[in-house]
Design a protein around this motif. Structure first.
Motif, PDB file in Angstrom:
ATOM      1  N   ILE A 190     -35.699   4.564  15.769  1.00  0.00           N
ATOM      2  CA  ILE A 190     -34.692   3.749  16.429  1.00  0.00           C
ATOM      3  C   ILE A 190     -35.156   2.292  16.537  1.00  0.00           C
ATOM      4  N   LEU A 191     -34.272   1.408  16.185  1.00  0.00           N
ATOM      5  CA  LEU A 191     -34.532  -0.028  16.223  1.00  0.00           C
ATOM      6  C   LEU A 191     -33.650  -0.639  17.304  1.00  0.00           C
ATOM      7  N   GLU A 192     -34.255  -1.269  18.298  1.00  0.00           N
ATOM      8  CA  GLU A 192     -33.499  -1.846  19.397  1.00  0.00           C
ATOM      9  C   GLU A 192     -33.136  -3.304  19.125  1.00  0.00           C
ATOM     10  N   GLU A 193     -32.190  -3.798  19.904  1.00  0.00           N
ATOM     11  CA  GLU A 193     -31.788  -5.197  19.813  1.00  0.00           C
ATOM     12  C   GLU A 193     -33.004  -6.106  20.000  1.00  0.00           C
ATOM     13  N   GLY A 194     -33.135  -7.067  19.105  1.00  0.00           N
ATOM     14  CA  GLY A 194     -34.238  -8.019  19.202  1.00  0.00           C
ATOM     15  C   GLY A 194     -35.458  -7.625  18.405  1.00  0.00           C
ATOM     16  N   GLU A 195     -35.554  -6.363  17.980  1.00  0.00           N
ATOM     17  CA  GLU A 195     -36.697  -5.937  17.176  1.00  0.00           C
ATOM     18  C   GLU A 195     -36.509  -6.326  15.712  1.00  0.00           C
ATOM     19  N   THR A 196     -37.583  -6.508  15.022  1.00  0.00           N
ATOM     20  CA  THR A 196     -37.545  -6.912  13.615  1.00  0.00           C
ATOM     21  C   THR A 196     -37.223  -5.710  12.739  1.00  0.00           C
ATOM     22  N   PRO A 197     -36.201  -5.805  11.890  1.00  0.00           N
ATOM     23  CA  PRO A 197     -35.890  -4.691  10.992  1.00  0.00           C
ATOM     24  C   PRO A 197     -37.089  -4.322  10.132  1.00  0.00           C
ATOM     25  N   ILE A 202     -33.574   2.314  11.897  1.00  0.00           N
ATOM     26  CA  ILE A 202     -32.132   2.053  11.995  1.00  0.00           C
ATOM     27  C   ILE A 202     -31.804   1.528  13.388  1.00  0.00           C
ATOM     28  N   TYR A 203     -30.764   0.703  13.440  1.00  0.00           N
ATOM     29  CA  TYR A 203     -30.344   0.170  14.730  1.00  0.00           C
ATOM     30  C   TYR A 203     -29.769   1.283  15.606  1.00  0.00           C
ATOM     31  N   ASN A 204     -29.937   1.132  16.898  1.00  0.00           N
ATOM     32  CA  ASN A 204     -29.513   2.136  17.877  1.00  0.00           C
ATOM     33  C   ASN A 204     -28.022   1.988  18.179  1.00  0.00           C
ATOM     34  N   SER A 205     -27.198   2.668  17.419  1.00  0.00           N
ATOM     35  CA  SER A 205     -25.751   2.609  17.642  1.00  0.00           C
ATOM     36  C   SER A 205     -25.307   3.571  18.741  1.00  0.00           C
ATOM     37  N   ASN A 206     -26.011   4.704  18.879  1.00  0.00           N
ATOM     38  CA  ASN A 206     -25.592   5.708  19.863  1.00  0.00           C
ATOM     39  C   ASN A 206     -25.618   5.172  21.287  1.00  0.00           C
ATOM     40  N   ARG A 207     -26.616   4.364  21.589  1.00  0.00           N
ATOM     41  CA  ARG A 207     -26.706   3.800  22.939  1.00  0.00           C
ATOM     42  C   ARG A 207     -25.417   3.078  23.304  1.00  0.00           C
ATOM     43  N   TYR A 208     -24.975   2.196  22.443  1.00  0.00           N
ATOM     44  CA  TYR A 208     -23.805   1.373  22.753  1.00  0.00           C
ATOM     45  C   TYR A 208     -22.519   2.179  22.713  1.00  0.00           C
ATOM     46  N   GLU A 215     -18.281   3.921  30.264  1.00  0.00           N
ATOM     47  CA  GLU A 215     -17.665   2.854  31.056  1.00  0.00           C
ATOM     48  C   GLU A 215     -16.143   2.919  30.959  1.00  0.00           C
ATOM     49  N   LEU A 216     -15.626   3.152  29.756  1.00  0.00           N
ATOM     50  CA  LEU A 216     -14.176   3.257  29.585  1.00  0.00           C
ATOM     51  C   LEU A 216     -13.609   4.454  30.335  1.00  0.00           C
ATOM     52  N   ALA A 217     -14.412   5.499  30.470  1.00  0.00           N
ATOM     53  CA  ALA A 217     -13.959   6.696  31.186  1.00  0.00           C
ATOM     54  C   ALA A 217     -13.921   6.474  32.691  1.00  0.00           C
ATOM     55  N   GLY A 218     -14.562   5.397  33.171  1.00  0.00           N
ATOM     56  CA  GLY A 218     -14.568   5.123  34.602  1.00  0.00           C
ATOM     57  C   GLY A 218     -15.895   5.389  35.266  1.00  0.00           C
ATOM     58  N   CYS A 219     -16.937   5.655  34.478  1.00  0.00           N
ATOM     59  CA  CYS A 219     -18.277   5.862  35.021  1.00  0.00           C
ATOM     60  C   CYS A 219     -19.073   4.559  34.958  1.00  0.00           C
ATOM     61  N   ARG A 220     -20.212   4.565  35.621  1.00  0.00           N
ATOM     62  CA  ARG A 220     -21.212   3.520  35.425  1.00  0.00           C
ATOM     63  C   ARG A 220     -22.269   4.073  34.485  1.00  0.00           C
ATOM     64  N   SER A 221     -22.900   3.210  33.734  1.00  0.00           N
ATOM     65  CA  SER A 221     -23.936   3.683  32.826  1.00  0.00           C
ATOM     66  C   SER A 221     -25.164   2.789  32.921  1.00  0.00           C
ATOM     67  N   ILE A 222     -26.303   3.377  32.623  1.00  0.00           N
ATOM     68  CA  ILE A 222     -27.558   2.631  32.582  1.00  0.00           C
ATOM     69  C   ILE A 222     -28.360   3.129  31.396  1.00  0.00           C
ATOM     70  N   TYR A 223     -28.930   2.196  30.659  1.00  0.00           N
ATOM     71  CA  TYR A 223     -29.742   2.586  29.506  1.00  0.00           C
ATOM     72  C   TYR A 223     -31.169   2.781  29.976  1.00  0.00           C
ATOM     73  N   ILE A 224     -31.666   4.012  29.852  1.00  0.00           N
ATOM     74  CA  ILE A 224     -33.014   4.334  30.305  1.00  0.00           C
ATOM     75  C   ILE A 224     -34.050   3.850  29.302  1.00  0.00           C
ATOM     76  N   GLY A 225     -33.710   3.933  28.001  1.00  0.00           N
ATOM     77  CA  GLY A 225     -34.625   3.452  26.974  1.00  0.00           C
ATOM     78  C   GLY A 225     -34.744   4.401  25.802  1.00  0.00           C
ATOM     79  N   THR A 226     -35.589   4.009  24.860  1.00  0.00           N
ATOM     80  CA  THR A 226     -35.869   4.808  23.674  1.00  0.00           C
ATOM     81  C   THR A 226     -37.195   5.522  23.851  1.00  0.00           C
ATOM     82  N   VAL A 227     -37.231   6.793  23.450  1.00  0.00           N
ATOM     83  CA  VAL A 227     -38.430   7.611  23.613  1.00  0.00           C
ATOM     84  C   VAL A 227     -38.840   8.181  22.267  1.00  0.00           C
ATOM     85  N   ILE A 228     -40.134   8.207  21.992  1.00  0.00           N
ATOM     86  CA  ILE A 228     -40.617   8.786  20.742  1.00  0.00           C
ATOM     87  C   ILE A 228     -40.428  10.297  20.762  1.00  0.00           C
TER      88      ILE A 228
END
Length: 421
Positions: A190-197, A202-208, A215-228
């Protein structure tokens, strides 16, 4: 634990273990789309008094029962009543009140006639036809009667309900809290925003995609992070998320490869897995479980149920298909939706394209339904592969293709919407 079950079984089983995450008072101005947590009873009639729906004149109907073009009746104007004002005198035989839209109908009057149907001066009004008692009078309580139930709990606050609540002077209704959903990505690639390709990443599309859907469903969300891809590390991150989140979604590591260790990590974090794998394409790989800290501490827990943990496929389209099929209804129950409103709306659609591939499992075919059409027709997206997230963009429904079948353009199949969002 269910293995390779129908997605509805996994969905329903997860829903049995969760409940609303609590309630709070919130300003009505910030309640659009929130779910009402308590039934609301009318505290007063609406309107609170007999009122006029027009600018016009109020009078006694019996005073004009013989009126005609040849023999009109002229009444003396004895009062002028603006909206927000109160009558200054009652109406008696041969008199009328000049009143504006929304103004109270004075005592003694039982009919109203708009200006344009009369002839008038500052002192008199002339009427040229009979008027029935009650004509053009909006009676007190005609819209809402004091004591009636305006709305039950579990209903989403829309414009009409917001206006109704305001009409009762309810400006801080009780609503269900928005669940906080923690999103975790797994995978060393997983490649996060700001990291060098770099090659192989691959870029992390699932997070977004997941956070936007939550959020569209009416929940709040928080990104915990990427884990190996390491069981102990993933388990530690899950355990940390369970301390603050009402639900947790992981993407990746749920298949059967050497590095697919999310299910084991979920169990190590204390999650009871209820379903492992779905009989579904895309979205077959997955683990669905609950963490219930109330078992050891009856006073614990976050809300009225356990904390659901969803281990979804790392393949983007498979991840989001499972989200809409299984995760979203569970989140809606946690948001406080009435049970019948948690499940996405069903419909029958006529496909405008073929799907000729036979699958051993049922398939959810994503596509676009024109909800304004007389006949619901669905245009399947051009690409339906597990990796093809781009074809989910603009889609609003899934057509259900049973295992071992193909469909041709023009055939009608079952479908469900991705929610009313």
């Amino acid at each position: 634990m269910l293995e390779r079950c129908d997605f509805r079984q996994a969905r329903d089983l997860m829903m049995e273990h969760v409940g609303p995450v609590g309630m709070q008072k919130a300003p009505l101005s910030a309640c659009a789309g929130r779910i009402l947590a308590r039934a609301v009873t009318a505290q007063e009639d609406v309107p609170p008094f007999d009122r006029s729906p027009y600018d016009g004149y109020a009078f006694r109907a019996k005073d004009v029962e013989a009126a005609s073009l040849q023999d009109p009746v002229t009444l003396r104007i004895v009062d002028y009543i603006a909206a927000g004002d109160v009558p200054h005198t009652g109406i008696t035989a041969g008199t009328a009140a000049h009143l504006m839209t929304g103004a109270p109908v004075p005592e003694g009057a039982d009919a109203v006639l708009p200006f344009e149907k009369t002839r008038f001066t500052d002192e008199e009004v002339t009427i040229s036809s009979p008027v029935k008692p009650g004509s053009n009078v909006v009676r007190a309580g005609e819209d809402i009667r004091k004591g009636m139930t305006l709305c039950g709990a579990g209903v989403r606050i829309d414009a009409g309900l917001a206006g109704t609540l305001a009409g009762q002077g309810i400006f801080e209704p009780y609503v269900y809290k928005k669940p906080l959903v923690g999103v975790i990505s797994t995978g060393s690639e997983i490649l996060e925003e700001g990291e060098t390709p770099a090659p192989g990443r691959i870029y992390n599309s699932n997070r977004y995609a997941l956070q936007t859907a939550c959020e569209l469903a009416g929940c709040r969300s928080i990104y915990i992070g990427t884990v190996i891809d390491e069981t102990d590390t993933i388990a530690q991150v899950i355990a940390s998320a369970l301390k603050t989140c009402d639900a947790v979604i992981l993407s990746g590591g749920v298949s059967v490869g050497d590095f697919d260790c999310t299910p084991a990590a979920m169990e190590k974090a204390g999650v009871e897995i209820l379903a492992h794998g779905l009989a579904l394409k895309p979205g077959m790989a997955g683990a669905y479980g609950i963490f219930d800290d109330r078992k050891s501490d009856p006073s614990g827990g976050q809300g009225d149920g356990a904390i659901p943990v969803f281990g979804l496929s790392g393949n983007p389209a498979a991840c989001m298909t499972a989200f809409y099929a299984v995760v979203l209804p569970v989140l809606r129950k946690m948001m406080g939706f009435a049970p019948e409103d948690c499940i996405p709306a069903k419909l029958r659609v006529r496909l405008s394209g073929d799907y000729s591939r036979k699958n051993q499992s049922a398939r959810l075919l994503r596509g676009k339904v024109d909800l304004t059409a007389v006949v619901q027709e669905m245009q399947p997206a051009a690409g339906q592969g597990n990796q093809m997230l781009s074809t989910l963009a603009g889609s609003n429904a899934f057509a259900e293709i049973p295992a071992g079948t193909t469909v041709q353009a023009g055939e009608t199949v079952d479908a469900f919407l991705m929610g009313d969002i």
